[in-house]
Design an enzyme around this catalytic site. Structure first.
Site, PDB file in Angstrom:
ATOM      1  CG  HIS A   1      -3.850  -8.146   4.726  1.00 34.27           C
ATOM      2  ND1 HIS A   1      -2.711  -8.663   4.159  1.00 34.27           N
ATOM      3  CD2 HIS A   1      -3.901  -6.847   4.333  1.00 34.27           C
ATOM      4  CE1 HIS A   1      -2.085  -7.710   3.466  1.00 34.27           C
ATOM      5  NE2 HIS A   1      -2.798  -6.602   3.552  1.00 34.27           N
TER       6      HIS A   1
ATOM      7  CG  HIS B   1      -2.948  -3.596  -3.067  1.00 37.00           C
ATOM      8  ND1 HIS B   1      -3.674  -4.408  -2.215  1.00 37.00           N
ATOM      9  CD2 HIS B   1      -2.416  -2.619  -2.287  1.00 37.00           C
ATOM     10  CE1 HIS B   1      -3.562  -3.953  -0.987  1.00 37.00           C
ATOM     11  NE2 HIS B   1      -2.813  -2.864  -0.990  1.00 37.00           N
TER      12      HIS B   1
ATOM     13  CB  SER C   1      -0.922   0.026   1.220  1.00 40.16           C
ATOM     14  OG  SER C   1      -1.905  -0.963   1.091  1.00 40.16           O
TER      15      SER C   1
HETATM   16 ZN    ZN Z   1      -2.646  -4.672   2.582  1.00 45.07          ZN
END
Ligand code: ZN
Length: 448
Positions: free
Chosen positions: A278, A317, A96
């Site tokens: 995540h 992303h 990030s």
């Molecule tokens: Zn991340």
């Protein structure tokens, strides 16, 4: 519960349509031709929101009583896609920090870099340029405000992990003698109120007003430099927060403090789509997407009333390798996560205090467990780490919904770009993430 949500949304859409109609007929609205350059720019980053998330969210919000799969608020603003890869030293998959530096400064850099190029030189960001041009600037995020994305718009640091240094630079760095950001809303007490330095007190001395609850924030007078911190680190998950639409609350408040005759630049970040990715937590991912959609709805209404504003939304992303329909089974059943009363994180703490864990899980999940699932839940013990207990609950939900994941990290796919308002057409097509910054720089213009 699900029906109420749909009713609420159609009410909001009806208000949005009425709002548009009013702004067209209102006598004070003399702008019939849009100005070529927007006065205000609002950049929205949905951290981790790859295409699987926007599709999953559309299906999650689908009204199953109609044949059509209804579009989301985001869908109407899709203009293209963006490539996310970092500088070659970091391979093909970005973090990030590198991607936020690309979006903010137009430079590909190494993973971990905050506002620096690969040679660790400071690079100017669009937020900093806006400040130099006399605009007001701000960030409104659901992570700590020193996290990679907001940090990359305001500060420069060789590592995203240097949270205290980044917090210091929010206060110490100046442009023409002034602080770089006029409005900062998100989490971060741990980094601003420390043994060695109290940055909240220092910001107050500089004339910033401060709030540490949403209620206090909403009570502050508009149009002033404002620091608002609402958690030690990131804010609570949307599913657990006192206000599940906290990002839209922060965004609306930020705009109120930023509006002025010279215009403003605001970075909004739906930070925790990435965190849910995540954690491979599908229910939280959809909760965060819902807060994002609410925020985009708010911004759409704002642009209708203030057409001299540009809104660009993209992701930095994708995260988690989210898969809609896993293991060769062509079924995805998001209806089982539509009524969650808390996140699996909160559940993993509460469940061991229950006499009947299965009954508790049924209540929080909002569906009846089958025998196999009851058996699965009975494997939870207080000896397990909270993370392990959470894993049991997530596995159950993944099986119920048939959701798949391939990684606990990021993936390298292109992400979507959405834009509306003045200048939106410039963001069409398949862009590099650096092009987004370059286009914003050219809209802002040079410093004389
Ligand atoms: Zn991340």
């Amino acid at each position: 519960m699900a029906i109420n949500k749909f009713v609420a949304i159609s009410l909001v859409s009806a208000v949005a349509v009425l709002g548009t109609a009013c702004s067209v007929t209102a006598p004070q609205d003399s702008i019939t031709v849009k100005p070529s350059k927007p006065k205000n720019i609002i950049m929205v980053v949905a951290d981790g929101m790859g295409p699987a998330y926007t599709t999953a969210y559309r299906l999650y919000k689908n009204d199953p009583t109609t044949d059509e799969i209804e579009p989301t608020v985001l869908d109407q603003f899709l203009v293209g896609t963006a490539r996310t890869y970092p500088a070659s030293v970091s391979g093909y998959v970005t973090d990030s920090a590198a991607s936020a530096t690309a979006l903010a400064a137009g430079v590909k850099t190494y993973n971990g870099a905050i506002g620096l190029d690969v040679d660790k030189n400071r690079v100017e960001t669009v937020l900093q340029r806006a400040k130099k041009l006399g605009k007001r600037t701000g960030v409104a995020v659901t992570s700590q405000i020193v996290h990679a994305t907001p940090a990359s718009y305001i500060a420069h640091n060789e590592s995203r992990r240097n949270y205290n240094q980044i917090a210091d630079s929010f206060l110490d760095d100046r442009i023409d003698g002034k602080n770089i950001a006029d409005v900062m809303l998100g989490g971060g007490w741990d980094y601003f109120i420390r043994d060695d330095r109290n940055l909240v007190a220092e910001f107050k001395d500089l004339g910033y007003q401060y709030a540490d609850s949403y209620t206090e924030l909403l009570a502050l007078p508009s149009g002033k430099p404002t620091l608002g911190l609402f958690a030690d680190m990131g804010l609570s998950k949307a599913l657990d927060d006192s206000n599940p639409h906290r990002l839209s609350v922060l965004t609306e408040s930020a705009i109120g403090h930023l509006e002025n005759t010279n215009g403003f630049f605001l970075l909004v970040e739906a930070s925790q789509v990435d965190w849910a990715g995540h954690a491979n937590d599908i229910a939280s991912a959809m909760g965060e997407m819902e807060d994002l959609e609410q925020t985009i709805k708010l911004l759409k209404n704002y642009v209708d009333m203030h057409p001299d504003t540009l809104v660009v939304l993209t992701a930095d992303h994708s995260t988690g390798g989210l898969t809609i329909g896993a293991d060769g089974d062509y079924r995805w059943s998001p209806e089982f996560i539509q009524n969650m009363k808390a996140s699996v994180t909160v559940m993993s703490e509460q469940i061991i205090e229950q006499e009947d864990m299965a009954l508790y899980a049924e209540d929080i999940f909002g569906f009846e467990l089958n025998d196999e699932e009851k058996n699965h839940i009975s494997g939870i013990t207080s000896d397990m780490k909270p993370r392990e207990r959470e894993g049991v609950l997530k596995l159950l939900l993944d099986k119920r919904t048939n959701t798949g994941w391939t990684t606990s990290g990021h993936t390298g796919v292109d992400v979507e770009v959405y834009a509306f308002g003045t200048g939106a057409e410039a963001f069409a097509g398949n862009l590099n993430n650096t092009d987004i910054a370059k286009k914003i720089f050219s809209i802002l213009g040079d410093v004389e």
